[in-house]
Design a protein around this motif. Structure first.
Motif, mmCIF file in Angstrom:
data_model
loop_
_atom_site.group_PDB
_atom_site.id
_atom_site.type_symbol
_atom_site.label_atom_id
_atom_site.label_comp_id
_atom_site.label_asym_id
_atom_site.label_seq_id
_atom_site.Cartn_x
_atom_site.Cartn_y
_atom_site.Cartn_z
ATOM 1 N N ASP A 341 18.543 27.732 7.909
ATOM 2 C CA ASP A 341 18.145 28.015 6.527
ATOM 3 C C ASP A 341 19.336 28.375 5.649
ATOM 4 O O ASP A 341 19.319 28.150 4.436
ATOM 5 C CB ASP A 341 17.112 29.151 6.491
ATOM 6 N N ASP A 342 20.411 28.949 6.264
ATOM 7 C CA ASP A 342 21.595 29.311 5.472
ATOM 8 C C ASP A 342 22.588 28.155 5.341
ATOM 9 O O ASP A 342 23.688 28.326 4.851
ATOM 10 C CB ASP A 342 22.287 30.540 6.074
ATOM 11 N N PHE A 343 22.182 26.964 5.788
ATOM 12 C CA PHE A 343 22.934 25.714 5.665
ATOM 13 C C PHE A 343 24.124 25.632 6.620
ATOM 14 O O PHE A 343 25.002 24.785 6.456
ATOM 15 C CB PHE A 343 23.392 25.483 4.219
ATOM 16 N N ILE A 355 19.165 16.870 7.741
ATOM 17 C CA ILE A 355 19.549 16.559 6.362
ATOM 18 C C ILE A 355 20.482 15.353 6.350
ATOM 19 O O ILE A 355 21.158 15.061 7.335
ATOM 20 C CB ILE A 355 20.198 17.766 5.655
ATOM 21 N N ARG A 357 23.186 12.598 3.876
ATOM 22 C CA ARG A 357 23.985 12.322 2.679
ATOM 23 C C ARG A 357 24.494 10.892 2.770
ATOM 24 O O ARG A 357 25.041 10.476 3.793
ATOM 25 C CB ARG A 357 25.163 13.292 2.576
ATOM 26 N N GLN A 373 14.831 18.428 -7.634
ATOM 27 C CA GLN A 373 15.737 19.562 -7.420
ATOM 28 C C GLN A 373 15.507 20.199 -6.047
ATOM 29 O O GLN A 373 16.462 20.551 -5.345
ATOM 30 C CB GLN A 373 15.536 20.603 -8.523
ATOM 31 N N LYS A 374 14.246 20.299 -5.645
ATOM 32 C CA LYS A 374 13.935 20.891 -4.345
ATOM 33 C C LYS A 374 14.379 20.014 -3.183
ATOM 34 O O LYS A 374 14.612 20.505 -2.081
ATOM 35 C CB LYS A 374 12.421 21.131 -4.239
ATOM 36 N N PHE A 376 17.140 18.263 -2.905
ATOM 37 C CA PHE A 376 18.590 18.198 -2.694
ATOM 38 C C PHE A 376 19.204 19.595 -2.662
ATOM 39 O O PHE A 376 18.745 20.516 -3.341
ATOM 40 C CB PHE A 376 19.255 17.380 -3.806
ATOM 41 N N ARG A 377 20.263 19.696 -1.885
ATOM 42 C CA ARG A 377 21.043 20.931 -1.851
ATOM 43 C C ARG A 377 22.488 20.570 -1.536
ATOM 44 O O ARG A 377 22.771 19.953 -0.505
ATOM 45 C CB ARG A 377 20.502 21.895 -0.786
ATOM 46 N N ASN A 378 23.370 20.895 -2.451
ATOM 47 C CA ASN A 378 24.806 20.618 -2.279
ATOM 48 C C ASN A 378 25.068 19.136 -1.963
ATOM 49 O O ASN A 378 25.949 18.805 -1.166
ATOM 50 C CB ASN A 378 25.395 21.492 -1.164
ATOM 51 N N TRP A 380 23.111 17.099 -0.402
ATOM 52 C CA TRP A 380 22.414 16.657 0.804
ATOM 53 C C TRP A 380 20.918 16.545 0.538
ATOM 54 O O TRP A 380 20.335 17.376 -0.156
ATOM 55 C CB TRP A 380 22.642 17.643 1.952
ATOM 56 N N LEU A 382 17.263 17.019 1.715
ATOM 57 C CA LEU A 382 16.512 17.825 2.669
ATOM 58 C C LEU A 382 15.290 17.024 3.099
ATOM 59 O O LEU A 382 14.385 16.790 2.303
ATOM 60 C CB LEU A 382 16.091 19.147 2.028
#
Length: 504
Positions: A341-343, A355, A357, A373-374, A376-378, A380, A382
């Motif tokens: 969860d903390d990537f 994940i 990319r 928005q939900k 993607f993260r940095n 990547w 999800l």
């Protein structure tokens, strides 16, 4: 480069090479290119312009392929739609995608009419095939102009909206550019060593990302030959392999299961050099049976995601000997990780989120900024899939986040239990879900399809599972069904099962 440029290139370099075969119709690359141009000009003359959305409510056919490329050639956006949808489901996609035209097969026209009446904006219908009352025929869009349309296209222009399978609710439209799909074409061509002399059989639905982008556009990108079957039938598929000397095909596990019911040796399948599978987990026992049936170990596990083009991870044929059951490593030109969860990356054997990319990943969910928005993260994507990774970097998918069962505080991954029961000699297929329980929170429940004439009790299933699984993973309930509910990509609709069983 845009998607239609590949057809133009092959029409110039290998004009007489067979591009497309559908029933009695055969097209060389030169003929296919001219036919695409005829419809491109016709569509443009009737007001379809760059950026317009056009839905294809069609079964597999030569006209599906021609329509898609004709639309891409003038910069329109293709919206392929599952032909099994009801009128309200179809109307939702037509409305949400802003489609201004829907092409419908004649056999689907009544559903299309009903859906259009539910859409609030103006929308035209064109029928493909036999004429229908008060509806223009697709052939009226065919012009006499075989020259290339003078329309400037960029790789970053929008190309298609693929609606997700909807295993967790209403589908979302994944928007892709031309460059996104070309990245898929390059990856699949490289990983499967697709060559000009290959003959690829399309039995998966073309409206699905695997059918459209992994097979149709990639085969034509590579300059190979595409053989299109309108509907999947295990006997007709093998007839096509024998008749056209098919070298490659892709099938979901349910299709492999059906193919194996055809007596071995009825058809000459020796031309096949590669068998691809994916879209849903395929048990090791089914893979081994399929390898024996086809007489080749050249099996590729293509584990992809609609939002990635599809793209994801790949298990090569030579890796099946030691890694069968794993999804594999990242496909060419993709990056894949399994994270907490903390990537941070998980340790070997630890469960985390899978994940991705890549340049093949969607631009966005169409008109859904919050969902985009939900997702993607940095940088990547999800995926919502839970997975493990071993010391050698091989990834194994264990469940969807929303399908994980928590019983008595223990995490239980349905795929692990399903793979055990798939090996039972009386089980055709099985789905594992968690049902609410006052004592344990959730309990493991097996929904099974048995072989014809077979009987199986809960006690027998439990005894079989205890030989392979810890006690808390063993099913507490068993429900026998004739068929498992699936979406168009072959994935079992577990949320439907949970809803139905919870109501009982």
């Amino acid at each position: 480069m845009d998607l239609a440029k590949a057809i133009l290139y092959h029409a110039s370099s290998t004009p007489n090479h067979i591009a497309l075969i559908y029933e009695e119709n055969t097209y060389t690359y030169e003929q296919l290119n001219k036919e695409i141009n005829r419809f491109s000009h016709g569509l443009h003359m009737k007001g379809i312009k760059k950026g317009d959305k056009v839905s294809l409510y069609l079964k597999n056919s030569d006209q599906f392929v021609i329509a898609a490329y004709a639309l891409w050639r003038i910069g329109a956006v293709v919206v392929p739609i599952n032909f099994r949808l009801t009128a309200p489901e179809l109307a939702y996609i037509l409305e949400q995608s802003d489609s201004i035209l829907v092409l419908s097969d004649a056999e689907l026209i009544e559903t299309a009419r009903q859906a259009v009446q539910l859409v609030e904006h103006d929308l035209e219908i064109a029928v493909v095939g036999e004429d229908a009352p008060h509806v223009v025929n697709w052939q009226s869009y065919r012009s006499d102009d075989v020259n290339e349309p003078n329309i400037a296209l960029l790789p970053t222009d929008d190309a298609q909206i693929l609606y997700t399978s909807g295993t967790t609710g209403k589908p979302k439209g994944a928007l892709f550019t031309h460059s996104n799909i070309i990245a898929v074409n390059m990856s699949v061509t490289y990983m499967t060593k697709l060559q000009r002399d290959d003959v690829y059989l399309l039995i998966a639905p073309a409206f699905h990302s695997a059918g459209l982008n992994m097979i149709v556009t990639t085969t034509l990108f590579a300059g190979a030959t595409l053989v299109v079957q309108r509907d999947f039938h295990p006997v007709e598929a093998q007839k096509a392999v024998q008749q056209h000397k098919v070298t490659m095909f892709f099938a979901v596990p349910a299709m492999y299961n059906a193919i194996l019911q055809v007596p071995k040796g009825m058809f000459n399948l020796s031309s096949i050099r590669a068998c691809n599978y994916g879209a849903a987990p395929m048990s090791p026992s089914l893979i081994e049976a399929s390898i024996d049936y086809f007489g080749t170990d050249q099996f590729y596990n293509c584990c992809g995601l609609t939002e990635a083009g599809p793209g994801g991870v790949l298990l090569l044929p030579e890796e099946h000997a030691t890694k069968i059951g794993a999804a594999g490593k990242a496909m060419p030109f993709l990056n894949a990780r399994v994270v907490r969860d903390d990537f941070t990356d998980v340790a070997p054997g630890e469960v985390g989120e899978f994940i991705l990319r890549s340049s093949s990943i969607m631009k966005e969910y169409y008109k859904k900024p919050e969902e985009t928005q939900k997702a993607f993260r940095n940088g990547w994507l999800l995926t919502g899939d839970l997975a493990t990774i071993d010391e050698e970097g091989y990834i194994t998918l264990v469940d969807r986040k929303k399908d994980m069962i928590i019983s008595g505080g223990e995490n239980i991954y349905s795929v692990e239990v399903e793979q055990v029961l798939d090996a039972h000699p009386d089980v055709v297929e099985v789905a594992i879900v968690g049902l609410p329980d006052t004592q344990w929170g959730e309990v493991v429940t097996a929904i099974v399809v048995l072989k014809e004439g077979a009987t199986l009790t809960l006690e027998e299933i439990q005894a079989f599972c205890r030989e392979h699984l810890a006690g808390y993973k063993v099913p507490r309930h068993m429900i026998e069904v004739a068929i498992l509910p699936r979406n168009a990509s072959g994935k079992v609709l577990k949320y439907h099962l949970r809803e139905q069983l919870t109501k009982q």
